[in-house]
Design a protein around this motif. Structure first.
Motif, short mmCIF file in Angstrom:
data_model
loop_
_atom_site.label_atom_id
_atom_site.label_comp_id
_atom_site.label_asym_id
_atom_site.label_seq_id
_atom_site.Cartn_x
_atom_site.Cartn_y
_atom_site.Cartn_z
N ARG A 50 0.85 -1.19 0.00
CA ARG A 50 0.00 0.00 0.00
C ARG A 50 0.89 1.24 0.00
NH1 ARG A 50 -4.97 1.44 3.65
NH2 ARG A 50 -4.60 3.65 3.95
N VAL A 51 0.46 2.25 -0.75
CA VAL A 51 1.16 3.52 -0.80
C VAL A 51 0.16 4.61 -0.43
CG1 VAL A 51 2.31 5.19 -2.30
CG2 VAL A 51 2.80 2.76 -2.55
N SER A 52 0.55 5.50 0.46
CA SER A 52 -0.30 6.64 0.83
C SER A 52 0.31 7.91 0.26
CB SER A 52 -0.40 6.76 2.35
OG SER A 52 -1.00 5.61 2.88
N VAL A 53 -0.54 8.74 -0.31
CA VAL A 53 -0.09 10.02 -0.86
C VAL A 53 -0.86 11.15 -0.20
CG1 VAL A 53 0.58 8.97 -3.06
CG2 VAL A 53 -1.70 9.94 -2.83
N PRO A 54 -0.24 12.32 -0.05
CA PRO A 54 -0.89 13.43 0.67
C PRO A 54 -1.78 14.29 -0.22
CG PRO A 54 1.34 14.04 0.13
CD PRO A 54 1.15 12.64 -0.38
N TYR A 55 -2.37 13.70 -1.25
CA TYR A 55 -3.20 14.45 -2.18
C TYR A 55 -4.59 13.86 -2.24
CZ TYR A 55 1.57 15.49 -3.61
OH TYR A 55 2.89 15.83 -3.60
N GLU A 56 -5.59 14.70 -2.50
CA GLU A 56 -6.96 14.22 -2.67
C GLU A 56 -7.09 13.56 -4.04
OE1 GLU A 56 -9.71 17.44 -2.16
OE2 GLU A 56 -8.68 18.16 -0.37
N ALA A 57 -8.05 12.63 -4.15
CA ALA A 57 -8.28 11.91 -5.41
C ALA A 57 -8.51 12.88 -6.56
CB ALA A 57 -9.47 10.96 -5.26
N ARG A 58 -9.25 13.96 -6.33
CA ARG A 58 -9.56 14.89 -7.43
C ARG A 58 -8.30 15.59 -7.94
NH1 ARG A 58 -9.58 20.06 -5.87
NH2 ARG A 58 -9.58 20.50 -3.65
N ILE A 59 -7.32 15.80 -7.07
CA ILE A 59 -6.06 16.41 -7.48
C ILE A 59 -5.29 15.43 -8.38
CG2 ILE A 59 -3.83 17.32 -6.67
CD1 ILE A 59 -6.10 19.14 -5.89
N ILE A 60 -5.26 14.16 -7.98
CA ILE A 60 -4.58 13.13 -8.77
C ILE A 60 -5.26 12.99 -10.13
CG2 ILE A 60 -4.00 10.66 -8.89
CD1 ILE A 60 -3.97 10.80 -5.72
N GLU A 61 -6.58 12.91 -10.13
CA GLU A 61 -7.33 12.69 -11.36
C GLU A 61 -7.22 13.85 -12.35
OE1 GLU A 61 -11.14 11.80 -9.69
OE2 GLU A 61 -10.45 9.85 -8.99
N SER A 62 -6.91 15.05 -11.86
CA SER A 62 -6.80 16.20 -12.75
C SER A 62 -5.35 16.54 -13.09
CB SER A 62 -7.49 17.42 -12.14
OG SER A 62 -6.84 17.80 -10.93
N ALA A 63 -4.42 15.70 -12.65
CA ALA A 63 -2.99 15.93 -12.94
C ALA A 63 -2.72 15.74 -14.43
CB ALA A 63 -2.13 14.96 -12.13
N PRO A 64 -1.62 16.33 -14.92
CA PRO A 64 -1.27 16.11 -16.32
C PRO A 64 -1.08 14.62 -16.58
CG PRO A 64 0.16 17.79 -15.33
CD PRO A 64 -0.64 17.18 -14.22
N ARG A 65 -1.40 14.16 -17.79
CA ARG A 65 -1.17 12.76 -18.15
C ARG A 65 0.32 12.50 -18.30
NH1 ARG A 65 -4.79 9.32 -18.50
NH2 ARG A 65 -6.96 9.86 -18.78
N MET A 66 0.73 11.27 -18.00
CA MET A 66 2.14 10.91 -18.11
C MET A 66 2.60 11.07 -19.55
SD MET A 66 4.48 10.00 -16.06
CE MET A 66 6.14 10.18 -16.71
N GLU A 67 3.79 11.64 -19.72
CA GLU A 67 4.37 11.80 -21.05
C GLU A 67 5.89 11.72 -20.92
OE1 GLU A 67 4.74 16.49 -21.84
OE2 GLU A 67 2.66 15.82 -21.66
N GLU A 68 6.55 11.86 -22.04
CA GLU A 68 8.02 11.82 -22.04
C GLU A 68 8.54 12.87 -21.05
OE1 GLU A 68 11.37 9.97 -23.15
OE2 GLU A 68 9.44 9.51 -24.09
N LEU A 69 9.55 12.49 -20.26
CA LEU A 69 10.09 13.42 -19.27
C LEU A 69 10.79 14.60 -19.95
CD1 LEU A 69 11.61 11.12 -16.52
CD2 LEU A 69 9.40 12.27 -16.55
N SER A 70 10.56 15.77 -19.39
CA SER A 70 11.24 16.99 -19.84
C SER A 70 11.16 17.97 -18.69
CB SER A 70 10.57 17.57 -21.08
OG SER A 70 9.27 18.06 -20.75
N GLY A 71 11.94 19.01 -18.75
CA GLY A 71 11.88 20.04 -17.72
C GLY A 71 10.51 20.67 -17.62
N ALA A 72 9.89 20.90 -18.80
CA ALA A 72 8.56 21.52 -18.82
C ALA A 72 7.51 20.59 -18.21
CB ALA A 72 8.18 21.89 -20.25
N PHE A 73 7.63 19.30 -18.50
CA PHE A 73 6.68 18.33 -17.94
C PHE A 73 6.83 18.28 -16.41
CE2 PHE A 73 5.74 13.98 -16.47
CZ PHE A 73 4.39 13.95 -16.74
N ASP A 74 8.07 18.16 -15.93
CA ASP A 74 8.31 18.12 -14.48
C ASP A 74 7.75 19.37 -13.81
OD1 ASP A 74 9.60 15.68 -14.57
OD2 ASP A 74 11.62 16.53 -14.55
N GLU A 75 7.96 20.51 -14.44
CA GLU A 75 7.47 21.77 -13.88
C GLU A 75 5.94 21.78 -13.81
OE1 GLU A 75 7.94 26.20 -15.42
OE2 GLU A 75 9.88 25.19 -15.21
#
Length: 85
Positions: A50-75
């Motif tokens: 099990r992993v616990s994260v300090p974010y609400e589900a709605r924050i996770i669900e509205s996060a950017p979709r995973m893509e190729e790593l770049s400085g802009a993506f990380d930011e």
């Protein structure tokens, strides 16, 4: 796989992938439902898989979709979660 629980204890999914920083080999993100979650703030319970994260589900669900790593993506990801880089 490991189940991921949000800040209220609700299960939000399973870890589909892990992303490491190539130069340092440090875990950068865990990926749940195609969304990256910064690994700096996660708590892992290996016994319960099990992993616990300090974010609400709605924050996770509205996060950017995973893509190729770049400085802009990380930011964009860190800005979304308001995590200091």
């Amino acid at each position: 796989g490991y189940r991921v629980h949000d800040s209220s204890g609700e299960e939000v999914g399973e870890i589909e992938d892990t992303v490491y920083d190539a130069p340092s080999d440090v875990l950068k993100y865990v990926v749940v439902r195609g969304r990256p979650i910064p690994a700096e703030q996660i708590e892992v319970d290996a016994g319960d898989q099990r992993v616990s994260v300090p974010y609400e589900a709605r924050i996770i669900e509205s996060a950017p979709r995973m893509e190729e790593l770049s400085g802009a993506f990380d930011e964009a990801v860190h800005e979304h979660y308001e995590v200091q880089m």
